[in-house]
Design a protein around this motif. Structure first.
Motif, PDB file in Angstrom:
ATOM      1  N   SER A  72      47.128  46.649  34.906  1.00 12.46           N
ATOM      2  CA  SER A  72      47.961  47.203  35.960  1.00 12.46           C
ATOM      3  C   SER A  72      48.797  48.370  35.457  1.00 12.46           C
ATOM      4  N   VAL A  73      49.468  48.170  34.324  1.00  9.29           N
ATOM      5  CA  VAL A  73      50.344  49.233  33.816  1.00  9.29           C
ATOM      6  C   VAL A  73      49.518  50.422  33.328  1.00  9.29           C
ATOM      7  N   LYS A  74      48.311  50.150  32.822  1.00 15.77           N
ATOM      8  CA  LYS A  74      47.410  51.249  32.442  1.00 15.77           C
ATOM      9  C   LYS A  74      46.992  52.070  33.660  1.00 15.77           C
ATOM     10  N   ALA A  75      46.768  51.374  34.780  1.00 17.92           N
ATOM     11  CA  ALA A  75      46.378  52.077  36.020  1.00 17.92           C
ATOM     12  C   ALA A  75      47.509  52.980  36.514  1.00 17.92           C
ATOM     13  N   VAL A  76      48.762  52.509  36.398  1.00 19.87           N
ATOM     14  CA  VAL A  76      49.904  53.327  36.819  1.00 19.87           C
ATOM     15  C   VAL A  76      50.056  54.531  35.885  1.00 19.87           C
ATOM     16  N   ASP A  77      49.942  54.303  34.564  1.00 21.42           N
ATOM     17  CA  ASP A  77      49.968  55.425  33.601  1.00 21.42           C
ATOM     18  C   ASP A  77      48.931  56.476  33.984  1.00 21.42           C
ATOM     19  N   ASN A  78      47.737  55.990  34.308  1.00 19.75           N
ATOM     20  CA  ASN A  78      46.613  56.875  34.620  1.00 19.75           C
ATOM     21  C   ASN A  78      46.867  57.657  35.914  1.00 19.75           C
ATOM     22  N   ALA A  79      47.429  56.985  36.916  1.00 25.20           N
ATOM     23  CA  ALA A  79      47.709  57.645  38.202  1.00 25.20           C
ATOM     24  C   ALA A  79      48.760  58.740  38.047  1.00 25.20           C
ATOM     25  N   TRP A  80      49.693  58.517  37.120  1.00 21.48           N
ATOM     26  CA  TRP A  80      50.799  59.470  36.952  1.00 21.48           C
ATOM     27  C   TRP A  80      50.606  60.392  35.749  1.00 21.48           C
ATOM     28  N   GLU A 360      57.320  60.392  35.562  1.00 23.38           N
ATOM     29  CA  GLU A 360      57.785  60.862  36.867  1.00 23.38           C
ATOM     30  C   GLU A 360      56.844  60.300  37.927  1.00 23.38           C
ATOM     31  N   PRO A 361      57.329  59.417  38.827  1.00 27.98           N
ATOM     32  CA  PRO A 361      56.445  58.909  39.885  1.00 27.98           C
ATOM     33  C   PRO A 361      55.903  60.063  40.731  1.00 27.98           C
ATOM     34  N   LYS A 362      54.628  59.944  41.145  1.00 28.46           N
ATOM     35  CA  LYS A 362      54.017  61.008  41.951  1.00 28.46           C
ATOM     36  C   LYS A 362      52.781  60.464  42.658  1.00 28.46           C
ATOM     37  N   ALA A 363      52.160  61.303  43.487  1.00 28.13           N
ATOM     38  CA  ALA A 363      50.913  60.914  44.139  1.00 28.13           C
ATOM     39  C   ALA A 363      49.786  60.951  43.109  1.00 28.13           C
ATOM     40  N   GLY A 364      48.940  59.952  43.128  1.00 26.26           N
ATOM     41  CA  GLY A 364      47.823  59.937  42.173  1.00 26.26           C
ATOM     42  C   GLY A 364      46.905  58.758  42.413  1.00 26.26           C
ATOM     43  N   ASN A 365      45.811  58.746  41.674  1.00 29.66           N
ATOM     44  CA  ASN A 365      44.861  57.633  41.741  1.00 29.66           C
ATOM     45  C   ASN A 365      44.531  57.246  40.303  1.00 29.66           C
ATOM     46  N   GLY A 366      44.809  56.010  39.942  1.00 30.93           N
ATOM     47  CA  GLY A 366      44.641  55.612  38.546  1.00 30.93           C
ATOM     48  C   GLY A 366      43.845  54.333  38.382  1.00 30.93           C
ATOM     49  N   VAL A 367      43.084  54.275  37.293  1.00 32.75           N
ATOM     50  CA  VAL A 367      42.283  53.089  36.972  1.00 32.75           C
ATOM     51  C   VAL A 367      42.736  52.573  35.608  1.00 32.75           C
ATOM     52  N   GLY A 368      42.935  51.274  35.515  1.00 30.85           N
ATOM     53  CA  GLY A 368      43.249  50.629  34.238  1.00 30.85           C
ATOM     54  C   GLY A 368      42.219  49.550  33.961  1.00 30.85           C
ATOM     55  N   VAL A 369      41.610  49.617  32.774  1.00 26.25           N
ATOM     56  CA  VAL A 369      40.606  48.618  32.384  1.00 26.25           C
ATOM     57  C   VAL A 369      41.009  48.012  31.049  1.00 26.25           C
ATOM     58  N   VAL A 370      40.996  46.686  30.970  1.00 28.40           N
ATOM     59  CA  VAL A 370      41.118  45.987  29.691  1.00 28.40           C
ATOM     60  C   VAL A 370      40.086  44.864  29.684  1.00 28.40           C
ATOM     61  N   TYR A 371      39.929  44.248  28.517  1.00 32.49           N
ATOM     62  CA  TYR A 371      39.057  43.081  28.419  1.00 32.49           C
ATOM     63  C   TYR A 371      39.929  41.834  28.527  1.00 32.49           C
ATOM     64  N   TYR A 381      44.756  51.800  41.541  1.00 34.03           N
ATOM     65  CA  TYR A 381      45.795  52.013  42.551  1.00 34.03           C
ATOM     66  C   TYR A 381      45.858  53.478  42.949  1.00 34.03           C
ATOM     67  N   GLU A 382      46.157  53.679  44.243  1.00 33.70           N
ATOM     68  CA  GLU A 382      46.474  55.022  44.737  1.00 33.70           C
ATOM     69  C   GLU A 382      47.943  55.011  45.142  1.00 33.70           C
ATOM     70  N   THR A 383      48.692  56.040  44.705  1.00 38.37           N
ATOM     71  CA  THR A 383      50.116  56.109  45.040  1.00 38.37           C
ATOM     72  C   THR A 383      50.407  57.374  45.850  1.00 38.37           C
ATOM     73  N   ASP A 384      51.494  57.308  46.658  1.00 41.92           N
ATOM     74  CA  ASP A 384      51.918  58.503  47.408  1.00 41.92           C
ATOM     75  C   ASP A 384      52.911  59.307  46.561  1.00 41.92           C
ATOM     76  N   GLU A 385      53.484  60.366  47.155  1.00 41.71           N
ATOM     77  CA  GLU A 385      54.356  61.271  46.378  1.00 41.71           C
ATOM     78  C   GLU A 385      55.626  60.581  45.865  1.00 41.71           C
ATOM     79  N   ASN A 386      55.979  59.430  46.449  1.00 39.41           N
ATOM     80  CA  ASN A 386      57.147  58.674  45.975  1.00 39.41           C
ATOM     81  C   ASN A 386      56.778  57.584  44.964  1.00 39.41           C
TER      82      ASN A 386
END
Length: 418
Positions: A72-80, A360-371, A381-386
């Motif tokens: 999850s946190v990897k996906a947020v890093d990736n989106a932002w 900085e939170p922003k609009a983006g689309n991120g994927v997080g993969v672990v084993y 996850y896809e996030t909006d500008e906020n």
């Protein structure tokens, strides 16, 4: 025509049942695996600030909470578009390894070993972990120690032994102190020995049960795993498919997963059936988890585990397609996890305080993969500008395996009814 219903299925995370439809001669005509609980987490997280989501999704599973937190946190890093510091990556990897040590020890010794150590014909009343403790107390003691060690790693790095909280967008919220590192290091060599004892135990049990291993749940499927430079990895790298004959390898980045993985809806299940898109459904169904990871990688990252991996294929052939070989593969991964934990604990980066990048939170689309201990885990996850989540997709490790578990149960039912 009759029907056999096995419900509830025990020894799994969640709720399930198996229905076997018999023909007029009493032979299995159709076998279905039903997952009977709706989870709904893809909807729960919509509308939430993305930095909250890594604290929500560990509740998906009481055993694999750490990988959910990290994917999850990897996906947020990736989106932002955040690149986290190297020490934070190592801390996260070590946290995931702690969960794998705990879960693999739990899975084999508590869930699988009762059938092997006590025997498949033993009374179900004693075919449980208490039975293992009574029959093989030293084995049970080592299993408990391994689980305790894995949980201690997660607690020290993640803040809590269950449902860790320290993975945050940009890195980690808590560092590992020198004292904590030393406390873990003093136990790690003993854990490597205990893990080796597990591999030696399964080799003896294999000899005893090889007829069953080579006949029950033996199916040809594709395989999916996580590799870094071709080596077995539990936190980072690229995804790799391997064909049923072992001749074709297809590698792709986590962000490209939708080009390669489809999800087929079946009417009798709350879980979708994932498949490899280039092959189609159902021919492209695949397995994940320890058996797949050993099949898919070119080598293990650590020396002892690599020796065990080569020996594994001498026993089972390549690629190994026996479902009951999962136990042996899992115990090799347990050895590797303990070896890699030692390598990371001896790395000075692991106690660094350079563990957080600006975000900085922003609009983006991120994927997080672990084993995760059951296999590849994907959060998207896809996030909006906020920085609010507007869409989420998760393919949980056990979900990948559902169609192939069903196929293995179909094959096993036919063999048993013979």
């Amino acid at each position: 025509m009759g029907k056999i219903v096995i419900e509830p299925l025990s020894r799994l995370e969640g709720h399930g049942k198996v229905t076997i439809t018999l023909d007029e001669n009493g032979n299995p005509k159709d076998v279905k695996l039903h997952i009977t609980a709706l989870r709904g987490f893809e909807q729960f997280v919509v509308g939430r600030p993305a930095e909250e989501v890594p604290r929500i999704v560990p509740r998906i599973c009481g055993i694999c909470q750490t990988p959910h937190h990290l994917a999850s946190v990897k996906a947020v890093d990736n989106a932002w578009d955040v690149e986290i510091p190297e020490p934070a990556k190592k801390l996260r990897e070590l946290m995931n390894i702690g969960n794998i040590i705990h879960s693999h020890a739990l899975h084999f010794y508590f869930l699988a070993a009762p059938d092997f150590v006590l025997g498949v014909d033993a009374d179900p009343k004693i075919r449980n972990v208490i039975g293992v403790i009574n029959k093989a107390p030293e084995v049970a003691k080592q299993a408990i120690e391994l689980r305790k060690f894995g949980q201690k790693i997660v607690e020290m790095i993640g803040g809590k032994a269950i449902h860790p909280v320290t993975g945050i967008p940009g890195g980690q919220a808590k560092r590992l102190t020198e004292e904590e590192r030393d406390e873990l290091l003093k136990d790690v060599d003993r854990m490597i020995e205990y893990a080796k004892n597990g591999v030696e135990l399964i080799k003896k049990l294999n000899e005893q049960y090889m007829d069953l291993i080579k006949t029950l749940g033996v199916i040809d499927t594709w395989y999916l795993g996580l590799v870094k430079d071709g080596k077995h990895n539990v936190y980072d790298g690229t995804l790799r498919f391997l064909s049923p004959d072992g001749k074709e390898k297809v590698e792709f980045k986590p962000n490209e997963y939708l080009d390669y993985i489809g999800e087929h809806v079946v009417s009798y299940n709350y879980v979708k059936h994932p498949f490899y898109k280039k092959v189609g459904y159902p021919e492209g169904i695949y397995r994940v988890g320890p058996l797949s990871m050993l099949n898919v990688c070119d080598s293990m990252e650590t020396d002892l585990a690599e020796e065990y991996r080569k020996e594994f294929f001498d026993i089972f052939g390549f690629p190994a397609n026996q479902s009951l070989a999962y136990h042996h593969a899992r115990l090799i991964e347990l050895v590797k996890a303990c070896e890699k934990a030692k390598i990371l604990l001896e790395d000075n980066d692991i106690t660094s305080d350079d563990i957080k990048a600006d975000v900085e939170p922003k609009a983006g689309n991120g994927v997080g993969v672990v084993y995760a201990p059951r296999g590849v885990l994907i959060h998207n996850y896809e996030t909006d500008e906020n920085g609010i989540v507007v869409k989420a997709n998760m393919i949980v490790a056990s979900t990948h395996n559902v169609p192939t578990m069903e196929k293995a149960i179909q094959q096993a039912a036919k063999e048993i009814f013979k």
